[in-house]
Write a protein that holds these residues in place. Structure first.
Motif, PDB file in Angstrom:
ATOM      1  N   THR A 273       0.843  -1.191   0.000  1.00 58.05           N
ATOM      2  CA  THR A 273       0.000   0.000   0.000  1.00 58.05           C
ATOM      3  C   THR A 273       0.881   1.245   0.000  1.00 58.05           C
ATOM      4  OG1 THR A 273      -1.664  -1.187   1.278  1.00 58.05           O
ATOM      5  CG2 THR A 273      -1.835   1.218   1.216  1.00 58.05           C
ATOM      6  N   PRO A 274       0.795   2.091  -1.068  1.00 58.17           N
ATOM      7  CA  PRO A 274       1.571   3.340  -1.047  1.00 58.17           C
ATOM      8  C   PRO A 274       0.953   4.329  -0.072  1.00 58.17           C
ATOM      9  CG  PRO A 274       0.231   3.221  -3.037  1.00 58.17           C
ATOM     10  CD  PRO A 274       0.051   1.904  -2.338  1.00 58.17           C
ATOM     11  N   MET A 275       1.763   4.998   0.691  1.00 55.84           N
ATOM     12  CA  MET A 275       1.276   5.985   1.664  1.00 55.84           C
ATOM     13  C   MET A 275       2.441   6.855   2.086  1.00 55.84           C
ATOM     14  SD  MET A 275       0.735   3.687   5.143  1.00 55.84           S
ATOM     15  CE  MET A 275      -0.657   2.837   4.425  1.00 55.84           C
ATOM     16  N   PRO A 276       2.133   8.038   2.633  1.00 57.85           N
ATOM     17  CA  PRO A 276       3.199   8.917   3.120  1.00 57.85           C
ATOM     18  C   PRO A 276       4.058   8.199   4.158  1.00 57.85           C
ATOM     19  CG  PRO A 276       1.124  10.097   3.039  1.00 57.85           C
ATOM     20  CD  PRO A 276       0.799   8.659   2.776  1.00 57.85           C
ATOM     21  N   ASP A 277       5.291   8.595   4.226  1.00 58.15           N
ATOM     22  CA  ASP A 277       6.239   7.919   5.114  1.00 58.15           C
ATOM     23  C   ASP A 277       5.775   7.957   6.574  1.00 58.15           C
ATOM     24  OD1 ASP A 277       8.922   6.576   5.024  1.00 58.15           O
ATOM     25  OD2 ASP A 277       9.354   8.113   6.534  1.00 58.15           O
ATOM     26  N   ALA A 278       5.264   9.091   7.010  1.00 58.57           N
ATOM     27  CA  ALA A 278       4.814   9.224   8.401  1.00 58.57           C
ATOM     28  C   ALA A 278       3.628   8.308   8.674  1.00 58.57           C
ATOM     29  CB  ALA A 278       4.455  10.667   8.701  1.00 58.57           C
ATOM     30  N   ALA A 279       2.712   8.219   7.722  1.00 54.78           N
ATOM     31  CA  ALA A 279       1.550   7.346   7.902  1.00 54.78           C
ATOM     32  C   ALA A 279       1.968   5.882   7.933  1.00 54.78           C
ATOM     33  CB  ALA A 279       0.543   7.597   6.773  1.00 54.78           C
ATOM     34  N   ALA A 280       2.923   5.536   7.074  1.00 49.19           N
ATOM     35  CA  ALA A 280       3.404   4.148   7.068  1.00 49.19           C
ATOM     36  C   ALA A 280       4.057   3.789   8.392  1.00 49.19           C
ATOM     37  CB  ALA A 280       4.382   3.944   5.912  1.00 49.19           C
ATOM     38  N   ALA A 281       4.732   4.772   8.992  1.00 52.55           N
ATOM     39  CA  ALA A 281       5.413   4.515  10.257  1.00 52.55           C
ATOM     40  C   ALA A 281       4.427   4.313  11.392  1.00 52.55           C
ATOM     41  CB  ALA A 281       6.359   5.667  10.580  1.00 52.55           C
ATOM     42  N   SER A 282       3.259   4.952  11.327  1.00 54.49           N
ATOM     43  CA  SER A 282       2.297   4.863  12.429  1.00 54.49           C
ATOM     44  C   SER A 282       1.196   3.844  12.192  1.00 54.49           C
ATOM     45  CB  SER A 282       1.654   6.232  12.660  1.00 54.49           C
ATOM     46  OG  SER A 282       0.958   6.662  11.495  1.00 54.49           O
ATOM     47  N   SER A 283       1.197   3.196  11.044  1.00 56.88           N
ATOM     48  CA  SER A 283       0.144   2.229  10.728  1.00 56.88           C
ATOM     49  C   SER A 283       0.531   0.834  11.214  1.00 56.88           C
ATOM     50  CB  SER A 283      -0.109   2.204   9.220  1.00 56.88           C
ATOM     51  OG  SER A 283      -0.561   3.458   8.758  1.00 56.88           O
ATOM     52  N   SER A 284      -0.498   0.028  11.387  1.00 51.96           N
ATOM     53  CA  SER A 284      -0.294  -1.336  11.857  1.00 51.96           C
ATOM     54  C   SER A 284      -1.074  -2.299  10.977  1.00 51.96           C
ATOM     55  CB  SER A 284      -0.760  -1.472  13.318  1.00 51.96           C
ATOM     56  OG  SER A 284      -0.631  -2.795  13.762  1.00 51.96           O
ATOM     57  N   ALA A 285      -0.405  -3.349  10.524  1.00 52.64           N
ATOM     58  CA  ALA A 285      -1.047  -4.310   9.633  1.00 52.64           C
ATOM     59  C   ALA A 285      -1.979  -5.226  10.412  1.00 52.64           C
ATOM     60  CB  ALA A 285       0.010  -5.144   8.916  1.00 52.64           C
ATOM     61  N   VAL A 286      -3.077  -5.614   9.740  1.00 52.87           N
ATOM     62  CA  VAL A 286      -4.061  -6.518  10.315  1.00 52.87           C
ATOM     63  C   VAL A 286      -4.357  -7.607   9.287  1.00 52.87           C
ATOM     64  CG1 VAL A 286      -6.399  -6.776  11.219  1.00 52.87           C
ATOM     65  CG2 VAL A 286      -5.088  -4.702  11.704  1.00 52.87           C
ATOM     66  N   GLY A 287      -4.361  -8.853   9.726  1.00 54.28           N
ATOM     67  CA  GLY A 287      -4.711  -9.954   8.850  1.00 54.28           C
ATOM     68  C   GLY A 287      -5.989 -10.618   9.304  1.00 54.28           C
ATOM     69  N   VAL A 288      -6.720 -11.168   8.338  1.00 50.76           N
ATOM     70  CA  VAL A 288      -7.938 -11.917   8.641  1.00 50.76           C
ATOM     71  C   VAL A 288      -7.701 -13.358   8.197  1.00 50.76           C
ATOM     72  CG1 VAL A 288     -10.405 -12.156   8.245  1.00 50.76           C
ATOM     73  CG2 VAL A 288      -9.355  -9.870   8.317  1.00 50.76           C
ATOM     74  N   LEU A 289      -7.876 -14.297   9.128  1.00 50.55           N
ATOM     75  CA  LEU A 289      -7.665 -15.709   8.830  1.00 50.55           C
ATOM     76  C   LEU A 289      -8.886 -16.292   8.127  1.00 50.55           C
ATOM     77  CD1 LEU A 289      -6.108 -16.874  12.233  1.00 50.55           C
ATOM     78  CD2 LEU A 289      -4.919 -16.157  10.160  1.00 50.55           C
ATOM     79  N   ASP A 290      -8.732 -17.465   7.558  1.00 47.73           N
ATOM     80  CA  ASP A 290      -9.858 -18.121   6.887  1.00 47.73           C
ATOM     81  C   ASP A 290     -10.933 -18.558   7.871  1.00 47.73           C
ATOM     82  OD1 ASP A 290      -8.417 -20.111   8.089  1.00 47.73           O
ATOM     83  OD2 ASP A 290      -7.766 -21.074   6.219  1.00 47.73           O
ATOM     84  N   THR A 291     -10.644 -18.448   9.155  1.00 46.05           N
ATOM     85  CA  THR A 291     -11.659 -18.730  10.179  1.00 46.05           C
ATOM     86  C   THR A 291     -12.427 -17.474  10.571  1.00 46.05           C
ATOM     87  OG1 THR A 291     -10.060 -18.333  11.950  1.00 46.05           O
ATOM     88  CG2 THR A 291     -10.256 -20.589  11.113  1.00 46.05           C
ATOM     89  N   GLY A 292     -12.015 -16.302  10.042  1.00 48.66           N
ATOM     90  CA  GLY A 292     -12.636 -15.039  10.412  1.00 48.66           C
ATOM     91  C   GLY A 292     -11.919 -14.317  11.539  1.00 48.66           C
ATOM     92  N   GLU A 293     -11.000 -14.955  12.172  1.00 51.93           N
ATOM     93  CA  GLU A 293     -10.261 -14.335  13.276  1.00 51.93           C
ATOM     94  C   GLU A 293      -9.286 -13.306  12.726  1.00 51.93           C
ATOM     95  OE1 GLU A 293      -7.174 -15.713  16.844  1.00 51.93           O
ATOM     96  OE2 GLU A 293      -8.005 -17.169  15.428  1.00 51.93           O
ATOM     97  N   THR A 294      -9.114 -12.188  13.462  1.00 55.83           N
ATOM     98  CA  THR A 294      -8.156 -11.158  13.063  1.00 55.83           C
ATOM     99  C   THR A 294      -6.816 -11.369  13.781  1.00 55.83           C
ATOM    100  OG1 THR A 294      -8.948  -9.653  14.777  1.00 55.83           O
ATOM    101  CG2 THR A 294      -9.961  -9.479  12.587  1.00 55.83           C
ATOM    102  N   LEU A 295      -5.772 -10.872  13.150  1.00 54.10           N
ATOM    103  CA  LEU A 295      -4.412 -11.103  13.647  1.00 54.10           C
ATOM    104  C   LEU A 295      -3.605  -9.836  13.445  1.00 54.10           C
ATOM    105  CD1 LEU A 295      -2.744 -13.559  14.748  1.00 54.10           C
ATOM    106  CD2 LEU A 295      -1.965 -13.904  12.393  1.00 54.10           C
ATOM    107  N   ARG A 296      -2.939  -9.369  14.479  1.00 52.24           N
ATOM    108  CA  ARG A 296      -2.119  -8.169  14.401  1.00 52.24           C
ATOM    109  C   ARG A 296      -0.672  -8.544  14.083  1.00 52.24           C
ATOM    110  NH1 ARG A 296      -4.636  -2.902  14.963  1.00 52.24           N
ATOM    111  NH2 ARG A 296      -6.716  -3.357  15.792  1.00 52.24           N
ATOM    112  N   ALA A 297       0.033  -7.603  13.481  1.00 52.25           N
ATOM    113  CA  ALA A 297       1.437  -7.833  13.130  1.00 52.25           C
ATOM    114  C   ALA A 297       2.317  -7.737  14.370  1.00 52.25           C
ATOM    115  CB  ALA A 297       1.885  -6.814  12.085  1.00 52.25           C
ATOM    116  N   PHE A 298       3.481  -8.408  14.305  1.00 52.26           N
ATOM    117  CA  PHE A 298       4.495  -8.236  15.351  1.00 52.26           C
ATOM    118  C   PHE A 298       4.871  -6.764  15.447  1.00 52.26           C
ATOM    119  CE2 PHE A 298       6.440 -12.693  14.532  1.00 52.26           C
ATOM    120  CZ  PHE A 298       5.454 -13.257  15.328  1.00 52.26           C
ATOM    121  N   HIS A 299       5.145  -6.306  16.657  1.00 51.54           N
ATOM    122  CA  HIS A 299       5.578  -4.932  16.846  1.00 51.54           C
ATOM    123  C   HIS A 299       7.098  -4.887  16.904  1.00 51.54           C
ATOM    124  CE1 HIS A 299       1.608  -3.243  17.402  1.00 51.54           C
ATOM    125  NE2 HIS A 299       1.309  -4.209  18.256  1.00 51.54           N
ATOM    126  N   PRO A 300       7.702  -3.880  16.305  1.00 54.54           N
ATOM    127  CA  PRO A 300       9.165  -3.750  16.333  1.00 54.54           C
ATOM    128  C   PRO A 300       9.656  -3.633  17.763  1.00 54.54           C
ATOM    129  CG  PRO A 300       8.225  -2.307  14.676  1.00 54.54           C
ATOM    130  CD  PRO A 300       7.081  -2.847  15.473  1.00 54.54           C
TER     131      PRO A 300
END
Length: 663
Positions: free
Chosen positions: A636-663
């Motif tokens: 996803t293209p986005m401003p550098d500051a927005a990319a730094a403050s955003s957090s990825a979210v995944g949705v599993l095939d079971t419907g459960e959501t999953l957050r990304a590892f934090h640095p």
């Protein structure tokens, strides 16, 4: 210097008074002078026995040629000291018939000191009896050289000139006041119970055979019997309380079991370390440290093994080094001897008690950089790979490894050079040459052992072990690899020796430095996703680096590998204490910022095979509608500051959501 010694007259009363007044001093001399074989419990009992039997009529003998004791040597204390020294010089020949005090239900140990005391003990053990006594007379008794020679001559010592030279050298190297430490005080003791369960079994066996028993438990009764064990038996473990200390002597003041010889033999057998046959692994269905044979040039000698067991049973705080999760409890007896010998300027004993490894190292010249030490680490649940080799000795030059008996070939491979061939290595008696440790600070080279098991274990089974212990650990770290996902069932970890595995490990290995000192059992490099970068910039790989400790705990670290090999890997986040990236939790999401050739910033996101949608949560936590991700990745293209403050979210095939590892 003792300045309150009794001046003798002509009779026994003066000697008895001197014995009582200076008893602790005489016992300390006997303890220091005794042969170093065996454990401290036996030496304590033998030292007391020697001093208590120095007087005529007590079972000991002063020189029968002396008609007048006071005229022979001077004062009463000197007479007794000479008799004690003479008994110690006679060694096991005398001590085998010397009945030691009875001790039932307890093991006795001096209180213990620190590293200086351990170094002194190691130095004394390296000397012969005459040299030890000479040092004690010079350092503890404050005699001069001529007085020391005279005492040794009167006691019947041989090789006095050589003994004096050795004693003077030690006196110049070691402070004399160390001999006054509690480490060498056999009159101020701490106690531990014997193996109570084993003692109950032994007592039931004796009673079942019709033998009469006196109910004495957890009590120390000092006396002399007509058939108690000698010092050699005590040092071998037969004097262990609860079946030790004598076999029913009629003259003893303490109770004894009538069939004490049977109990003593059973106890000695339980204390005797196990030495496994060299080919035991060939017929065993369980391949671990329990089927390692005893190796080392001194494998037949029990002296160093006895010292190691002492150190393990009653460890010194500044000598013991516990690995993470390892218990400081005494060893589970009997222990297995895995190695007993000399290596690179030190005596090394390696023991195993079914759950832990204990490596006892006594350098020839102990110091701050190379001290006397006992390393105890967990070894439960070991297998053909995690028990494939251990570090026997670490020096500034590197590690000497002891290789499992089922290993056919050993080579050294540099993980930083995946295309280079591994260098074959010889390993006589299972011991490798010195293998350099990883250059963690520069990550220029990262040597690991590459071993191949015997075909009797597995066909063409080759595996890697690395040293992540900062030059002080025992066990190696097994390196495995899980390839990128394909259609069908998830792939399982495999040995990290294939071309793809070596390329991936070469890029992530520089991030292993923080794992040093954690006693890591296994590291799996899992390539959980691959992503084609925007603007046709190539195929990137997403990795989860899973490090599992012997304790069962572990960490998961996300790593992004750009297509260009020379571009450094980027850590995307870490989870500490969880079970992500293991077979118990195979779902993961990771993210990183990436700048394209046109200067645009992208938030790259990737998920494992069950992640079907990917989205982004902004700084406020609001999640934008996740979009389908057939290949489990998104850019996803986005401003550098927005990319730094955003957090990825995944949705599993079971419907459960999953957050990304934090640095």
């Amino acid at each position: 210097m003792l300045d309150d010694r009794d001046r003798p007259s002509d009779g026994r009363e003066d000697l008895e008074a001197a014995l009582v007044l200076h008893y602790s001093r005489l016992v300390r001399i006997a303890y220091l002078a005794l042969p170093p074989e065996g454990d401290r419990h036996g030496r304590v009992l033998a030292a007391h026995a020697i001093v208590q039997r120095t007087l005529p009529g007590s079972g000991g003998r002063l020189d029968p040629r002396r008609r007048r004791l006071g005229e022979a040597y001077g004062d009463s204390y000197a007479i007794l000291r000479t008799a004690v020294i003479r008994a110690a010089l006679r060694g096991n020949r005398r001590l085998r018939v010397l009945h030691t005090p009875y001790v039932w239900g307890l093991r006795l140990f001096p209180l213990g000191g620190g590293s200086e005391e351990m170094q002194m003990d190691a130095a004394l053990r390296a000397m012969n009896t005459t040299a030890r006594i000479a040092y004690v007379l010079l350092a503890l008794e404050d005699l001069n050289a001529e007085q020391t020679k005279a005492v040794l001559k009167r006691a019947g010592a041989g090789g006095i000139p050589g003994a004096m030279s050795a004693a003077r050298r030690l006196l110049a190297e070691q402070p004399a006041e160390v001999l006054g430490s509690s480490e060498f005080d056999p009159c101020t003791l701490r106690t531990r119970p014997t193996d109570l369960a084993r003692r109950r079994r032994r007592t039931r066996a004796v009673l079942g055979g019709g033998a009469a028993a006196v109910a004495v438990a957890l009590a120390a009764v000092i006396g002399f019997g007509g058939s108690g064990p000698g010092f050699a038996d005590a040092l071998g473990g037969a004097a262990d309380a609860g079946g030790s200390g004598g076999s029913g002597g009629s003259g003893g003041s303490g109770g004894s079991i009538g069939s004490g010889s049977v109990a003593g033999a059973a106890n000695a057998a339980s204390q005797t370390p196990i030495r496994v046959a060299a080919d035991a692994w060939r017929t065993s269905a369980r391949i671990d440290f329990g089927v390692w044979p005893a190796r080392g040039a001194d494998g037949a000698s029990g002296t160093l093994v006895g010292q190691a067991l002492e150190a393990w049973t009653a460890p010194h705080a500044d000598v013991l080094r516990l690995g993470p999760g390892a218990s400081d409890a005494p060893p589970v007896l009997p222990v297995h001897v895995l190695y007993n010998g000399r290596l690179d300027g030190a005596s090394v004993a390696l023991l195993y008690d079914t759950t832990r490894l204990a490596r006892y190292t006594v350098p020839d010249h102990p110091g701050a950089a190379d001290p006397v030490r006992l390393d105890v680490v967990r070894a439960d649940d070991s297998d053909v790979t995690s028990a494939g080799a251990v570090v026997l000795r670490s020096t500034p030059a590197g590690d000497r490894w002891l290789v499992a008996p089922w290993v056919n070939t050993v080579a050294v491979r540099d993980l930083r050079a995946p295309d280079a061939l591994a260098r074959p290595s010889v390993f006589p008696d299972g011991v490798t040459p010195t293998v350099p440790r990883p250059a963690v600070s520069t990550c220029g080279v990262w040597p690991v052992l590459q071993m191949q098991s015997s075909p009797q274990i597995a066909e063409h089974h080759t595996f890697l072990l690395a040293d992540l212990t900062e030059g002080g650990g025992v066990t190696g770290t097994h390196l495995t690899y899980t390839p990128p996902p394909k259609t069908g069932p998830a792939q399982s970890p495999r040995e990290g020796t294939g071309p793809d595995a070596l390329v991936a490990e070469a890029r992530v290995v520089c991030g292993l430095g923080p794992l040093q000192g954690r006693d890591v059992k296994q590291i799996n490099t899992w390539s959980f996703a691959q992503q084609t970068l925007p603007a046709n910039q190539g195929l990137a790989t997403w990795v989860c680096l899973r490090a599992d400790d012997w304790t069962g705990a572990g960490t998961s670290t996300g790593v992004f590998l750009p297509p260009a090999v020379r571009v450094p890997a980027a850590v995307t986040g870490t989870e500490t204490g969880g079970k992500s990236c293991t077979r118990f939790d195979q779902n993961v999401v990771a993210q990183t910022r990436w700048r394209g050739p046109d200067g645009r910033t992208y938030l790259l996101v990737a998920g494992s095979r069950h992640v079907v949608k990917l989205g982004v949560a902004d700084a406020s936590g609001a999640v934008h509608a996740p979009a389908p991700a057939p290949d489990h990745t998104a850019a996803t293209p986005m401003p550098d500051a927005a990319a730094a403050s955003s957090s990825a979210v995944g949705v599993l095939d079971t419907g459960e959501t999953l957050r990304a590892f934090h640095p």
